[in-house]
Scaffold this motif. Structure first.
Motif: not given
Length: 594
Positions: A441-442, A439, A445
């Protein structure tokens, strides 16, 4: 304070279960398989996510670990009342000037090999191991006192009495010192006196996991009977453990405990539901509703308490030093990591509410401090503690102020045009943490940041933090207690678990150019001040200031903690589940119904 890696369904498809048993050994699928061909004995099957790194109590730096079953200290803590109670010591006395503590040992104490346990063992354990500068143990860091970082002294009064003296009053001394396990002088004294080819005491290579477990002498409830790497650890009852019940029966009642090495939490759940485990703790929030519904049919009880006594967090490697002429961290990335605005932007950029909802099923608690909420020294947000609620508008503003901007491809770049990208590690097999880094990472981003996630073996991860410093960012949990000084080995800049800016470990190549920030040094100073202050109101103010600094500069980015949850077979009798968790805290009283 130690890094925490959690320990250890009745599956719907017969095929899945059959395939599972083909992959694992027969004994892993059937707890009865652990029984010997001799008469059956009362046993309990538990699990652990990875193999132990060591059987040497002083050198263990992870949790859970084998030491909890093998060694006890002078006092213990009652999990229901939080009060200190006698263990090896039947009583203790504090001098009027608060600088001396005298412990009186119980009569007739013995080691697991039958040898007498006396004051000589207590003095040896502290003077020759815990307080020995040649032994790189984290324990030493929590025993250092005052600005001069002096260590206490210990002396034998007679075979049953030991006196500890501190250079100045030290508020957490009794709780910290009394809880440390005592080690056998008659076995280990020679390993301290003799050195190996490297000049270090032989003790440092004693009782590794390659040792014949039957040669390890303990004073706790159990000894290790067998260890098979990647498969299991079998503990058997120590016949010389001091506790007996009111009728004179030897405790603990459970003859044998088996830890099955299960390197994945999904497999752990499967093993419990299929009857292969007697206990699973902690359990994941996503598993609690399922298991709660199956209590009656599965003949087990699901327990839930308060917030787990850990801090789950993300940290960046702030080390600016060099080893053998090479920077520990890429200088480009080190510049980002050491910018407080960058760390604050990351904190605002992580949606912790979504993390709680999706990963913890709403049973988690958003945390804002390295001090436990259950501690009397915890500072609440309404008392001035800064919290980082999800707000990527603030993230973008902070990144802009720090000189970052988006390029034409939507990548976040620094002032020199370098794209912001880093690797985030966590321990493989812990599906909750793997979901958390996914999560993160998401979430990041959306700010134009590329996060490369890398779950790795827990032992390898700890080696990176403790020894090589070869990492950029990690997500882990650190265990704690209500006494903040238990974290001194993390927060004092030169302590051995100060992982976000680690100094060189003893025996390792030196670090050149390591920088300790002013805020970092101030946290260390306040930890020293907090330990020497006996006035509780003043101690609370000191630890409040520590928390304010920590949340401003974010060496740790606190995330979400689960509540303590466990499932235990109803065949295990006597469980008294405390608010702080720990189904086995009163292990000596538990019985296995045949």
């Amino acid at each position: 304070m130690k890094f925490s890696a959690p320990t250890g369904f009745w599956r719907f498809w017969t095929f899945a279960m059959a395939a599972f048993c083909l992959v694992l050994t027969v004994t892993a699928c059937n707890p009865q398989g652990y029984k010997t061909q001799a008469a059956r004995v009362p046993q309990m099957v538990d699990s652990i996510l990875s193999d132990p790194k060591s059987f040497n109590y002083a050198l263990i730096n992870e949790d859970p670990n084998v030491a909890g079953l093998m060694y006890v200290g002078l006092v213990t803590e009652n999990a229901l009342t939080d009060k200190l109670e006698p263990e090896l010591a039947e009583k203790w006395e504090l001098s009027p000037d608060k600088k001396k503590v005298t412990f009186t040992l119980r009569e007739g104490l013995k080691w697991s090999d039958g040898a007498p346990l006396t004051a000589d063992d207590v003095v040896f354990t502290f003077r020759d191991i815990f307080l020995n500068p040649k032994v790189p143990t984290d324990i030493q860091d929590v025993l250092r006192i005052g600005k001069e970082r002096q260590l206490p002294t210990v002396r034998k009064i007679d075979d049953r009495r030991v006196e500890f003296t501190t250079p100045e009053p030290f508020a957490p001394f009794l709780r910290v010192t009394g809880g440390l396990g005592i080690l056998p002088k008659h076995i280990l004294a020679e390993t301290i006196a003799k050195t190996g080819r490297d000049g270090n005491p032989l003790f440092l290579s004693t009782w590794g996991t390659d040792t014949d477990p039957k040669k390890i002498v303990t004073n706790g409830q159990y000894t290790i009977d067998q260890y098979v790497a990647t498969q299991r650890i079998i503990f058997k009852r120590n016949p010389y453990y001091w506790r007996k019940d009111a009728q004179g029966n030897q405790q603990p009642y459970i003859e044998r405990i088996v830890w099955s090495v299960v390197e994945n939490q999904n497999t752990e759940l499967l093993q419990f539901r299929s009857g292969g485990l007697d206990i699973s703790e902690p359990i994941r929030a996503e598993d609690y509703p399922i298991l709660k519904k199956e209590e009656k049919r599965g003949s087990f009880t699901a327990y839930i308490g308060g917030t787990r006594p850990i801090t789950t967090f993300m940290a960046f490697n702030l080390n600016q030093g060099r080893r053998n002429g090479r920077p520990v961290v890429d200088p480009v990335k080190s510049k980002w990591f050491n910018n407080p605005k960058f760390r604050q932007a990351i904190a605002y950029g992580i949606d912790r509410e979504r993390m709680n909802t999706n990963i913890y099923r709403g049973l988690g608690v958003l945390i804002n401090s390295q001090i436990l909420e259950t501690s009397p020294y915890y500072l609440k947000p309404e008392e001035g503690l800064k919290s980082y609620n999800f707000d990527q508008t603030k993230s973008k503003q902070l990144l802009k102020e720090a000189g970052f901007k988006l390029n034409s491809r939507g990548q976040l770049t620094d002032a020199e045009g370098n794209a912001v990208r880093f690797t985030l590690i966590t321990n493989a097999g812990n599906t909750v943490r793997e979901a958390m880094v996914a999560q993160i990472k998401q979430d990041l981003s959306q700010l134009g940041i590329q996060v490369d996630i890398n779950p790795i073996n827990f032992g390898v991860l700890i080696d990176k933090l403790d020894n090589t410093q070869d990492w950029e960012a990690y997500l882990l949990a650190m265990g704690g207690s209500k006494e903040p000084n238990s974290g001194a080995n993390v927060w004092l800049p030169d302590s051995r678990s100060h992982s976000f800016n680690q100094s060189a470990s003893p025996g390792k190549p030196p670090l050149e150019g390591r920088v300790v920030a002013d805020w970092e040094a101030e946290i260390g100073r306040l930890y020293i001040e907090g330990a020497r202050e006996l006035d509780e109101a003043k101690r609370k103010q000191i630890y409040g200031q520590i928390q304010k600094i920590s949340q401003e500069y974010l060496p740790w980015i606190p995330l979400v903690n689960a509540r303590v949850m466990a499932v235990v077979r109803n065949s295990i009798e006597g469980v008294q589940y405390p608010e702080s968790g720990g189904a086995l805290w009163n292990l000596h009283e538990l019985r296995v119904e045949d």
